[in-house]
Design a protein around this motif. Structure first.
Motif, PDB file in Angstrom:
ATOM      1  N   CYS A   3      -9.173  46.516  51.843  1.00 22.46           N
ATOM      2  CA  CYS A   3      -8.958  45.074  51.726  1.00 22.46           C
ATOM      3  C   CYS A   3      -8.202  44.796  50.436  1.00 22.46           C
ATOM      4  CB  CYS A   3     -10.302  44.346  51.723  1.00 22.46           C
ATOM      5  SG  CYS A   3     -10.142  42.541  51.621  1.00 22.46           S
ATOM      6  N   HIS A   4      -7.050  44.155  50.563  1.00 19.11           N
ATOM      7  CA  HIS A   4      -6.285  43.784  49.380  1.00 19.11           C
ATOM      8  C   HIS A   4      -5.388  42.608  49.717  1.00 19.11           C
ATOM      9  CE1 HIS A   4      -3.481  46.316  51.598  1.00 19.11           C
ATOM     10  NE2 HIS A   4      -2.497  45.940  50.802  1.00 19.11           N
ATOM     11  N   PHE A   5      -4.839  42.002  48.677  1.00 15.99           N
ATOM     12  CA  PHE A   5      -4.034  40.803  48.837  1.00 15.99           C
ATOM     13  C   PHE A   5      -2.798  40.923  47.948  1.00 15.99           C
ATOM     14  CE2 PHE A   5      -8.428  39.973  49.778  1.00 15.99           C
ATOM     15  CZ  PHE A   5      -8.340  39.377  51.018  1.00 15.99           C
ATOM     16  N   SER A  27      15.311  45.246  38.927  1.00 15.26           N
ATOM     17  CA  SER A  27      16.444  44.328  38.965  1.00 15.26           C
ATOM     18  C   SER A  27      16.128  43.042  39.721  1.00 15.26           C
ATOM     19  CB  SER A  27      17.653  45.008  39.623  1.00 15.26           C
ATOM     20  OG  SER A  27      17.331  45.447  40.934  1.00 15.26           O
ATOM     21  N   LEU A  28      15.125  43.047  40.594  1.00 16.19           N
ATOM     22  CA  LEU A  28      14.783  41.855  41.367  1.00 16.19           C
ATOM     23  C   LEU A  28      14.163  40.796  40.463  1.00 16.19           C
ATOM     24  CD1 LEU A  28      13.207  43.409  44.597  1.00 16.19           C
ATOM     25  CD2 LEU A  28      15.470  42.378  44.353  1.00 16.19           C
ATOM     26  N   PRO A  29      14.331  39.515  40.806  1.00 13.65           N
ATOM     27  CA  PRO A  29      13.753  38.442  39.980  1.00 13.65           C
ATOM     28  C   PRO A  29      12.257  38.245  40.210  1.00 13.65           C
ATOM     29  CG  PRO A  29      14.924  37.508  41.839  1.00 13.65           C
ATOM     30  CD  PRO A  29      15.192  38.991  41.883  1.00 13.65           C
ATOM     31  N   TYR A  30      11.671  39.035  41.100  1.00 19.79           N
ATOM     32  CA  TYR A  30      10.244  38.891  41.388  1.00 19.79           C
ATOM     33  C   TYR A  30       9.670  40.237  41.804  1.00 19.79           C
ATOM     34  CZ  TYR A  30      11.515  39.256  46.290  1.00 19.79           C
ATOM     35  OH  TYR A  30      11.995  39.717  47.483  1.00 19.79           O
ATOM     36  N   GLU A  31       8.359  40.302  41.871  1.00 22.25           N
ATOM     37  CA  GLU A  31       7.657  41.447  42.444  1.00 22.25           C
ATOM     38  C   GLU A  31       6.381  40.926  43.087  1.00 22.25           C
ATOM     39  OE1 GLU A  31       4.930  43.471  39.170  1.00 22.25           O
ATOM     40  OE2 GLU A  31       7.023  43.396  38.543  1.00 22.25           O
ATOM     41  N   ASP A  32       5.788  41.716  43.935  1.00 19.32           N
ATOM     42  CA  ASP A  32       4.538  41.341  44.572  1.00 19.32           C
ATOM     43  C   ASP A  32       3.426  42.234  44.047  1.00 19.32           C
ATOM     44  OD1 ASP A  32       5.541  39.264  46.203  1.00 19.32           O
ATOM     45  OD2 ASP A  32       6.375  40.746  47.589  1.00 19.32           O
ATOM     46  N   GLU A  33       2.463  41.615  43.393  1.00 14.61           N
ATOM     47  CA  GLU A  33       1.328  42.334  42.829  1.00 14.61           C
ATOM     48  C   GLU A  33       0.216  42.425  43.863  1.00 14.61           C
ATOM     49  OE1 GLU A  33      -1.430  44.072  40.036  1.00 14.61           O
ATOM     50  OE2 GLU A  33       0.758  44.014  40.254  1.00 14.61           O
ATOM     51  N   LYS A  34      -0.132  43.647  44.239  1.00  9.91           N
ATOM     52  CA  LYS A  34      -1.224  43.866  45.186  1.00  9.91           C
ATOM     53  C   LYS A  34      -2.537  44.011  44.409  1.00  9.91           C
ATOM     54  CE  LYS A  34       1.614  44.184  48.749  1.00  9.91           C
ATOM     55  NZ  LYS A  34       2.930  44.306  48.114  1.00  9.91           N
ATOM     56  N   PHE A  35      -3.583  43.338  44.881  1.00  4.41           N
ATOM     57  CA  PHE A  35      -4.855  43.374  44.177  1.00  4.41           C
ATOM     58  C   PHE A  35      -6.017  43.245  45.156  1.00  4.41           C
ATOM     59  CE2 PHE A  35      -3.716  38.985  44.689  1.00  4.41           C
ATOM     60  CZ  PHE A  35      -4.907  38.299  44.884  1.00  4.41           C
ATOM     61  N   SER A  36      -7.154  43.776  44.767  1.00  5.29           N
ATOM     62  CA  SER A  36      -8.417  43.603  45.488  1.00  5.29           C
ATOM     63  C   SER A  36      -9.351  42.812  44.590  1.00  5.29           C
ATOM     64  CB  SER A  36      -9.045  44.955  45.838  1.00  5.29           C
ATOM     65  OG  SER A  36      -8.230  45.688  46.728  1.00  5.29           O
ATOM     66  N   TYR A  37     -10.203  41.997  45.190  1.00  2.00           N
ATOM     67  CA  TYR A  37     -11.092  41.197  44.357  1.00  2.00           C
ATOM     68  C   TYR A  37     -12.360  40.815  45.111  1.00  2.00           C
ATOM     69  CZ  TYR A  37     -10.111  36.688  46.702  1.00  2.00           C
ATOM     70  OH  TYR A  37     -10.036  35.661  47.610  1.00  2.00           O
ATOM     71  N   VAL A  38     -13.341  40.338  44.346  1.00  5.62           N
ATOM     72  CA  VAL A  38     -14.537  39.750  44.933  1.00  5.62           C
ATOM     73  C   VAL A  38     -15.058  38.705  43.963  1.00  5.62           C
ATOM     74  CG1 VAL A  38     -16.153  41.452  43.951  1.00  5.62           C
ATOM     75  CG2 VAL A  38     -16.763  40.209  46.043  1.00  5.62           C
ATOM     76  N   SER A  39     -15.535  37.598  44.496  1.00  9.83           N
ATOM     77  CA  SER A  39     -16.208  36.594  43.672  1.00  9.83           C
ATOM     78  C   SER A  39     -17.583  36.354  44.256  1.00  9.83           C
ATOM     79  CB  SER A  39     -15.406  35.293  43.613  1.00  9.83           C
ATOM     80  OG  SER A  39     -15.284  34.714  44.898  1.00  9.83           O
ATOM     81  N   ALA A  40     -18.573  36.279  43.370  1.00  7.89           N
ATOM     82  CA  ALA A  40     -19.959  36.096  43.784  1.00  7.89           C
ATOM     83  C   ALA A  40     -20.610  35.077  42.861  1.00  7.89           C
ATOM     84  CB  ALA A  40     -20.717  37.423  43.742  1.00  7.89           C
ATOM     85  N   THR A  41     -21.605  34.367  43.358  1.00  4.05           N
ATOM     86  CA  THR A  41     -22.159  33.275  42.573  1.00  4.05           C
ATOM     87  C   THR A  41     -23.605  32.986  42.936  1.00  4.05           C
ATOM     88  OG1 THR A  41     -21.729  30.986  41.863  1.00  4.05           O
ATOM     89  CG2 THR A  41     -21.450  31.479  44.204  1.00  4.05           C
ATOM     90  N   THR A  42     -24.292  32.304  42.033  1.00  5.03           N
ATOM     91  CA  THR A  42     -25.616  31.750  42.316  1.00  5.03           C
ATOM     92  C   THR A  42     -25.504  30.264  42.642  1.00  5.03           C
ATOM     93  OG1 THR A  42     -25.999  31.232  39.970  1.00  5.03           O
ATOM     94  CG2 THR A  42     -26.727  33.397  40.760  1.00  5.03           C
ATOM     95  N   LEU A  43     -24.292  29.720  42.572  1.00  4.66           N
ATOM     96  CA  LEU A  43     -24.068  28.304  42.872  1.00  4.66           C
ATOM     97  C   LEU A  43     -24.247  28.038  44.363  1.00  4.66           C
ATOM     98  CD1 LEU A  43     -20.809  27.797  40.770  1.00  4.66           C
ATOM     99  CD2 LEU A  43     -23.121  27.102  40.115  1.00  4.66           C
ATOM    100  N   ASP A  44     -24.390  26.764  44.678  1.00  9.21           N
ATOM    101  CA  ASP A  44     -24.500  26.353  46.081  1.00  9.21           C
ATOM    102  C   ASP A  44     -23.086  26.296  46.656  1.00  9.21           C
ATOM    103  OD1 ASP A  44     -25.286  25.414  48.514  1.00  9.21           O
ATOM    104  OD2 ASP A  44     -25.689  23.359  47.835  1.00  9.21           O
ATOM    105  N   ALA A  45     -22.593  27.429  47.096  1.00  8.68           N
ATOM    106  CA  ALA A  45     -21.222  27.527  47.595  1.00  8.68           C
ATOM    107  C   ALA A  45     -21.221  28.235  48.938  1.00  8.68           C
ATOM    108  CB  ALA A  45     -20.353  28.287  46.608  1.00  8.68           C
ATOM    109  N   THR A  46     -20.369  27.749  49.829  1.00 11.56           N
ATOM    110  CA  THR A  46     -20.250  28.330  51.163  1.00 11.56           C
ATOM    111  C   THR A  46     -18.888  28.986  51.314  1.00 11.56           C
ATOM    112  OG1 THR A  46     -21.672  26.604  52.085  1.00 11.56           O
ATOM    113  CG2 THR A  46     -20.336  27.867  53.634  1.00 11.56           C
TER     114      THR A  46
END
Length: 318
Positions: free
Chosen positions: A224-226, A243-262
Motif C-alpha cells: 500500500c502506497h500513495f 531535468s523535469l519540473p516535477y517528480e512524484d514522491e511515493k510514500f506509505s503512511y498510517v494515521s491513528a487516533t484516540t479522537l472521535d473520528a470515523t
C-alpha cells in the motif's frame, strides 16, 4: 507554506562544492531507502544537512502534508495545540503541520544537532513557535502525556528494530499519531508493523485505511502506497540531477487516533483507470476489503466524481 519553504531553501548550497553535495546525497539516499539501520545519526555535518534539506525536504513536505490532509479531512473541527516531530531533522514535517493547521506549538526532536541548527535557521521568522531539541531517537524516548499530535516521517527505516518499536510506543502517548515511510515494499512493511502496534495500544486507524482490522494486502504480493506531486526548484534539480519540473514522491503512511473520528468508507489505493464511458477504481473498503469498482456514465454524479478522483482520495459513492 510550500513557497515559503522553497524560499528558505534557496541558496542553501552556496559555497558547498557540487561533488561534496552529490556524495552526501548518494549516502543519504541509501539511508532514506532504509537499507542501513543504525544507532547513530544519519546527518553528520553541515554538508550532509544542506544536501539532505535540498534533496529531501520538498518531497518529505509534500508526502507528510498529503498524509496530514487525509487525516484532517476525517476530523474537520479539530486542530492540534501541541505537536512533537520525532526524528524531525530539519523540520519538513513541522512545515507540513503548519501548512495543515494553525495556532499550535511544535517540538522537533532529533539526535543530529547540525540538522536541528539548520532547521531552526530555515524556520526563523516563518515558523516562530517551534522548539528544536536534541534527543536520542530510540529506547528511552518519551512523549509528554497529553500531546495532541506526533509525526514520525522517514525515520523508522533508519532505526534498528528495537528502536523502531520504542519510537512507535513513545508516539502512542499522543492523541493522534501519523507515521510516514517511503512508498517501497520495505517502507510499507514498516508501516504495517507500526500500524499493528498502534492498534494494540488502543488507537483507532483513521487513514488511509477505512478500518482498524488487519491489512488485507498479502505481504510480498503487493504493498500500500500513495503519490504526492513535488514541484522541483532549480536548486532541487541541481542536487537531484533531474531535468523535469516535477517528480512524484511515493510514500506509505498510517494515521491513528484516540479522537472521535470515523475513517472514510473506502480509499482509492491505485491511480484510477479512465476508459471510454467508465472509470476503474481499486479500493480498500470497510467490509469487502480490497475490490475493484467500475463506475460508468449510467451512474450519473458518481461517474463525474470518479473521473475527478485521484489516487489516495477517500471514496464514498455507491
Amino acid at each position: 507554506m510550500h513557497e515559503e519553504l522553497r524560499a528558505a531553501l534557496a541558496g542553501l548550497l552556496d559555497g558547498l562544492p557540487p561533488k561534496q553535495a552529490a556524495q552526501a546525497v548518494d549516502r543519504l539516499i541509501a539511508n532514506y531507502r532504509g537499507r542501513t539501520p543504525t544507532d547513530a545519526p544519519v546527518l553528520r555535518d553541515r554538508a550532509d544537512v544542506a544536501a539532505y534539506a535540498a534533496y529531501r525536504m520538498p518531497a518529505t513536505f509534500e508526502a507528510v502534508r498529503a498524509a496530514l490532509t487525509a487525516f484532517a479531512a476525517r476530523v474537520p473541527d479539530w486542530s492540534p495545540a501541541t505537536h512533537v516531530d520525532i526524528g524531525g531533522g530539519t523540520g519538513a514535517a513541522t512545515w507540513a503541520t503548519a501548512a495543515t493547521w494553525e495556532g499550535h506549538h511544535s517540538t522537533v526532536l532529533d539526535w543530529a544537532q547540525p540538522a536541528l541548527d539548520l532547521g531552526r535557521e530555515l524556520a526563523a521568522k516563518i515558523l516562530p513557535d517551534v522548539t528544536w531539541q536534541r534527543q536520542t531517537i530510540g529506547e528511552g524516548l518519551t512523549v509528554p502525556a497529553g500531546t495532541d499530535l506526533v509525526t514520525v516521517s522517514y525515520v523508522l527505516g533508519e532505526l534498528r528494530p528495537e528502536d523502531r518499536r520504542a519510537v512507535v510506543a513513545a508516539a502512542t502517548a499522543a492523541r493522534t499519531v501519523v507515521l510516514i515511510e517511503p512508498g517501497t515494499p520495505d517502507g510499507y512493511l514498516r508501516i504495517r508493523e507500526a500500524r499493528t502496534q498502534l492498534t494494540e495500544a488502543g488507537l483507532r486507524i483513521v487513514a488511509p485505511c477505512p478500518h482498524s482490522d488487519t491489512c488485507p494486502i498479502v505481504p510480498g504480493e503487493d504493498w500500500c502506497h500513495f503519490s504526492a506531486r513535488v514541484s522541483r526548484s532549480s536548486l532541487h534539480r541541481q542536487v537531484k540531477g533531474g531535468s523535469l519540473p516535477y517528480e512524484d514522491e511515493k510514500f506509505s503512511y498510517v494515521s491513528a487516533t484516540t479522537l472521535d473520528a470515523t475513517p472514510a468508507p473506502a480509499r482509492i489505493i491505485r491511480k484510477p483507470q479512465l476508459r471510454k464511458g467508465q472509470v476503474l477504481l481499486d479500493l480498500c473498503t470497510t467490509h469487502d476489503k480490497l475490490q475493484r469498482t467500475t463506475v460508468t456514465k449510467r451512474h450519473g454524479p458518481p461517474y463525474r466524481e470518479a473521473r475527478d478522483a485521484a489516487w489516495g482520495d477517500a471514496w464514498s459513492s455507491d
